[in-house]
Write a protein that holds these residues in place. Structure first.
Motif, mmCIF file in Angstrom:
data_model
loop_
_atom_site.group_PDB
_atom_site.id
_atom_site.type_symbol
_atom_site.label_atom_id
_atom_site.label_comp_id
_atom_site.label_asym_id
_atom_site.label_seq_id
_atom_site.Cartn_x
_atom_site.Cartn_y
_atom_site.Cartn_z
ATOM 1 N N MET A 1 0.826 -1.187 0.000
ATOM 2 C CA MET A 1 0.000 0.000 0.000
ATOM 3 C C MET A 1 0.871 1.251 0.000
ATOM 4 S SD MET A 1 -3.083 1.062 2.588
ATOM 5 C CE MET A 1 -3.956 -0.426 2.152
ATOM 6 N N LYS A 2 1.949 1.273 0.743
ATOM 7 C CA LYS A 2 2.884 2.404 0.759
ATOM 8 C C LYS A 2 3.524 2.599 -0.617
ATOM 9 C CE LYS A 2 3.988 2.279 5.686
ATOM 10 N NZ LYS A 2 5.060 2.103 6.695
ATOM 11 N N LYS A 3 3.838 1.493 -1.240
ATOM 12 C CA LYS A 3 4.441 1.559 -2.589
ATOM 13 C C LYS A 3 3.463 2.200 -3.559
ATOM 14 C CE LYS A 3 7.563 -2.372 -2.136
ATOM 15 N NZ LYS A 3 7.912 -3.708 -2.638
ATOM 16 N N LEU A 4 2.209 1.874 -3.385
ATOM 17 C CA LEU A 4 1.193 2.441 -4.275
ATOM 18 C C LEU A 4 1.087 3.943 -4.101
ATOM 19 C CD1 LEU A 4 -1.047 1.982 -6.345
ATOM 20 C CD2 LEU A 4 -2.622 1.534 -4.427
ATOM 21 N N MET A 5 1.086 4.384 -2.839
ATOM 22 C CA MET A 5 1.009 5.828 -2.565
ATOM 23 C C MET A 5 2.226 6.548 -3.137
ATOM 24 S SD MET A 5 -0.492 5.784 1.313
ATOM 25 C CE MET A 5 -0.397 7.588 1.402
ATOM 26 N N THR A 6 3.382 5.957 -2.948
ATOM 27 C CA THR A 6 4.622 6.563 -3.460
ATOM 28 C C THR A 6 4.575 6.688 -4.979
ATOM 29 O OG1 THR A 6 5.851 5.626 -1.617
ATOM 30 C CG2 THR A 6 7.131 6.371 -3.514
ATOM 31 N N LEU A 7 4.071 5.626 -5.583
ATOM 32 C CA LEU A 7 3.970 5.627 -7.042
ATOM 33 C C LEU A 7 3.005 6.707 -7.510
ATOM 34 C CD1 LEU A 7 4.682 4.348 -9.753
ATOM 35 C CD2 LEU A 7 2.843 2.676 -9.363
ATOM 36 N N SER A 8 1.921 6.884 -6.741
ATOM 37 C CA SER A 8 0.934 7.918 -7.111
ATOM 38 C C SER A 8 1.537 9.315 -7.037
ATOM 39 C CB SER A 8 -0.278 7.821 -6.179
ATOM 40 O OG SER A 8 -0.920 6.575 -6.320
ATOM 41 N N VAL A 9 2.279 9.550 -5.950
ATOM 42 C CA VAL A 9 2.926 10.880 -5.786
ATOM 43 C C VAL A 9 3.903 11.139 -6.921
ATOM 44 C CG1 VAL A 9 4.442 12.257 -4.314
ATOM 45 C CG2 VAL A 9 2.570 10.899 -3.298
ATOM 46 N N CYS A 10 4.703 10.149 -7.207
ATOM 47 C CA CYS A 10 5.695 10.293 -8.293
ATOM 48 C C CYS A 10 5.001 10.566 -9.602
ATOM 49 C CB CYS A 10 6.563 9.041 -8.394
ATOM 50 S SG CYS A 10 7.639 8.814 -6.952
ATOM 51 N N THR A 11 3.907 9.849 -9.810
ATOM 52 C CA THR A 11 3.156 10.031 -11.058
ATOM 53 C C THR A 11 2.630 11.448 -11.158
ATOM 54 O OG1 THR A 11 2.533 7.694 -11.038
ATOM 55 C CG2 THR A 11 1.231 9.160 -12.425
ATOM 56 N N MET A 12 2.125 11.951 -10.001
ATOM 57 C CA MET A 12 1.578 13.297 -9.972
ATOM 58 C C MET A 12 2.669 14.336 -10.267
ATOM 59 S SD MET A 12 -0.975 12.997 -6.691
ATOM 60 C CE MET A 12 -1.232 14.779 -6.711
ATOM 61 N N LEU A 13 3.832 14.104 -9.633
ATOM 62 C CA LEU A 13 4.946 15.046 -9.865
ATOM 63 C C LEU A 13 5.374 15.014 -11.337
ATOM 64 C CD1 LEU A 13 7.085 14.427 -6.653
ATOM 65 C CD2 LEU A 13 5.669 16.435 -7.178
ATOM 66 N N GLU A 33 -10.117 10.843 -4.554
ATOM 67 C CA GLU A 33 -11.198 9.870 -4.575
ATOM 68 C C GLU A 33 -10.667 8.458 -4.403
ATOM 69 O OE1 GLU A 33 -13.251 10.426 -8.188
ATOM 70 O OE2 GLU A 33 -14.157 12.354 -7.620
ATOM 71 N N THR A 34 -9.554 8.256 -5.087
ATOM 72 C CA THR A 34 -8.933 6.913 -4.975
ATOM 73 C C THR A 34 -8.494 6.635 -3.543
ATOM 74 O OG1 THR A 34 -8.176 7.051 -7.277
ATOM 75 C CG2 THR A 34 -7.102 5.429 -5.866
ATOM 76 N N GLN A 35 -7.918 7.703 -2.906
ATOM 77 C CA GLN A 35 -7.452 7.547 -1.516
ATOM 78 C C GLN A 35 -8.632 7.273 -0.594
ATOM 79 O OE1 GLN A 35 -4.166 7.554 -0.483
ATOM 80 N NE2 GLN A 35 -5.097 6.786 1.431
ATOM 81 N N ASP A 36 -9.745 7.982 -0.842
ATOM 82 C CA ASP A 36 -10.941 7.758 -0.015
ATOM 83 C C ASP A 36 -11.457 6.329 -0.177
ATOM 84 O OD1 ASP A 36 -10.798 10.339 0.899
ATOM 85 O OD2 ASP A 36 -12.276 11.126 -0.538
ATOM 86 N N LEU A 37 -11.483 5.909 -1.459
ATOM 87 C CA LEU A 37 -11.916 4.526 -1.710
ATOM 88 C C LEU A 37 -10.995 3.523 -1.002
ATOM 89 C CD1 LEU A 37 -12.873 4.705 -5.501
ATOM 90 C CD2 LEU A 37 -14.438 4.504 -3.541
ATOM 91 N N LEU A 38 -9.677 3.861 -1.032
ATOM 92 C CA LEU A 38 -8.695 2.976 -0.390
ATOM 93 C C LEU A 38 -8.911 2.923 1.107
ATOM 94 C CD1 LEU A 38 -6.203 1.179 -0.562
ATOM 95 C CD2 LEU A 38 -4.784 3.255 -0.465
ATOM 96 N N ASN A 39 -9.161 4.118 1.688
ATOM 97 C CA ASN A 39 -9.391 4.164 3.145
ATOM 98 C C ASN A 39 -10.649 3.387 3.527
ATOM 99 O OD1 ASN A 39 -7.115 5.756 3.462
ATOM 100 N ND2 ASN A 39 -8.231 7.689 3.374
ATOM 101 N N LYS A 44 -13.188 -1.413 5.791
ATOM 102 C CA LYS A 44 -14.016 -2.610 5.604
ATOM 103 C C LYS A 44 -13.204 -3.891 5.776
ATOM 104 C CE LYS A 44 -17.514 -0.533 2.568
ATOM 105 N NZ LYS A 44 -18.152 -0.587 1.241
ATOM 106 N N LEU A 45 -11.948 -3.847 5.275
ATOM 107 C CA LEU A 45 -11.078 -5.021 5.407
ATOM 108 C C LEU A 45 -10.789 -5.315 6.866
ATOM 109 C CD1 LEU A 45 -9.287 -7.222 4.210
ATOM 110 C CD2 LEU A 45 -7.441 -5.512 4.009
ATOM 111 N N ASN A 46 -10.462 -4.218 7.591
ATOM 112 C CA ASN A 46 -10.189 -4.412 9.031
ATOM 113 C C ASN A 46 -11.424 -4.948 9.769
ATOM 114 O OD1 ASN A 46 -7.552 -3.532 8.784
ATOM 115 N ND2 ASN A 46 -8.058 -1.378 9.198
ATOM 116 N N ALA A 47 -12.625 -4.433 9.385
ATOM 117 C CA ALA A 47 -13.863 -4.915 10.004
ATOM 118 C C ALA A 47 -14.084 -6.395 9.681
ATOM 119 C CB ALA A 47 -15.049 -4.072 9.522
ATOM 120 N N CYS A 48 -13.815 -6.741 8.412
ATOM 121 C CA CYS A 48 -13.965 -8.160 8.027
ATOM 122 C C CYS A 48 -12.995 -9.061 8.775
ATOM 123 C CB CYS A 48 -13.750 -8.305 6.517
ATOM 124 S SG CYS A 48 -15.091 -7.609 5.524
ATOM 125 N N LEU A 49 -11.738 -8.537 8.876
ATOM 126 C CA LEU A 49 -10.749 -9.330 9.624
ATOM 127 C C LEU A 49 -11.175 -9.506 11.073
ATOM 128 C CD1 LEU A 49 -7.409 -7.845 8.174
ATOM 129 C CD2 LEU A 49 -8.416 -10.102 7.703
#
Length: 285
Positions: A1-13, A33-39, A44-49
């Motif tokens: 998940m951290k890698k994804l965020m980093t990739l997004s920032v780099c892409t934006m830059l 929007e993507t970040q909100d969906l991710l959160n 939901k994942l944590n609730a399911c777990l």
């Protein structure tokens, strides 16, 4: 998940340097929007777990409960089997006890019947004696004690004072007694002589013992002459040791001087009869 965020920032830059401001803002909005969906997905994942962990815990608890129920069921089955076995053994033991009780009751009934027959014979003897012997004579008594017939005859009717020779009057009385005894061949007749406590010493007799025994044998001989089977006869002397009353007056001494003829069933034959009843009972079972 951290890698994804980093990739997004780099892409934006990277895109920021390549795209216009309008495009940048659109991309930024899209990223938000993507970040909100991710959160949301993360929540939901944590609730399911969490739900899964709770469900697993309930499953384990149910497994433990199931194991406890299985063990309880096995224990109940074993207890039921043990109870069935105990009940079966108890019923068997109860049946044996009841059977033993029935046998005991039957034996008691047989014994009571035997005793009743003996008592019936005893009563018949008493009736016969009362008819045959002069029962109205106060010096002759006929009674029953514990199922045994006693004929008590005062010595003045049998012997002269200090003598052991039977008088003629006595032979008449003993003749009636002999008739009754002869009618009961399975019974014995014991002649039991008693004296008072006045010392006796007249050769060849030494004392009251000798006198009582001699008088008893004299009566036995008369009964034998009257055709009583000698196997039924017993002679016994009691001296002065079993008085009816105190030897303190002439009247009491006369009461103690007596001869008793005891008519009783032969003990060995009586027990043979009981044993025969027991054998019949065993054979019947």
């Amino acid at each position: 998940m951290k890698k994804l965020m980093t990739l997004s920032v780099c892409t934006m830059l990277l895109l920021a340097s390549c795209v216009s401001k309008k495009e940048y803002l659109a991309l930024e909005e899209k990223q938000k929007e993507t970040q909100d969906l991710l959160n949301t997905a993360t929540v939901k994942l944590n609730a399911c777990l969490s739900d899964a962990a709770a469900a697993n815990a309930r499953v384990e608890a149910m497994k433990d409960q199931l194991e406890d129920l299985r063990k309880s069921n096995e224990a109940l089955i074993k207890s039921s089997q043990d109870l069935t076995e105990l009940t079966s053994k108890g019923a068997e033991n109860l049946e044996k006890s009841l059977e033993s009780l029935r046998e005991s009751n039957l034996k008691i009934t047989r014994l009571q019947d035997a005793l009743s027959r003996k008592d019936s014979v005893t009563l018949a003897i008493v009736t016969s004696l009362k008819k045959e012997v002069g029962i109205n004579d106060p010096d002759i008594e006929v009674n029953v004690e514990k199922g045994v017939v006693f004929i008590s005859i005062a010595d003045k009717l049998l012997f002269k004072s200090g003598s052991y020779n039977v008088t003629d009057r006595a032979k008449e009385i003993l003749g009636k007694v002999a008739k009754v005894i002869n009618g009961k061949p399975n019974f014995e007749a014991m002649v039991e002589s008693h004296t008072d406590n006045v010392p006796y010493s007249k050769p060849p007799l030494l004392d009251n013992w000798d006198l009582s025994v001699k008088r008893a044998t004299s009566v036995v001989r008369v009964l034998e002459e009257l055709e009583v089977n000698p196997q039924q006869l017993i002679a016994a002397g009691r001296s002065y040791h079993v008085p009816l009353v105190e030897n303190d007056t002439a009247e009491n001494k006369a009461k103690n001087r007596r001869t008793r003829i005891i008519v009783l069933p032969k003990i060995d034959q009586f027990y043979d009869m009981i044993e025969k009843e027991m054998k019949n009972l065993s054979a019947g079972n």
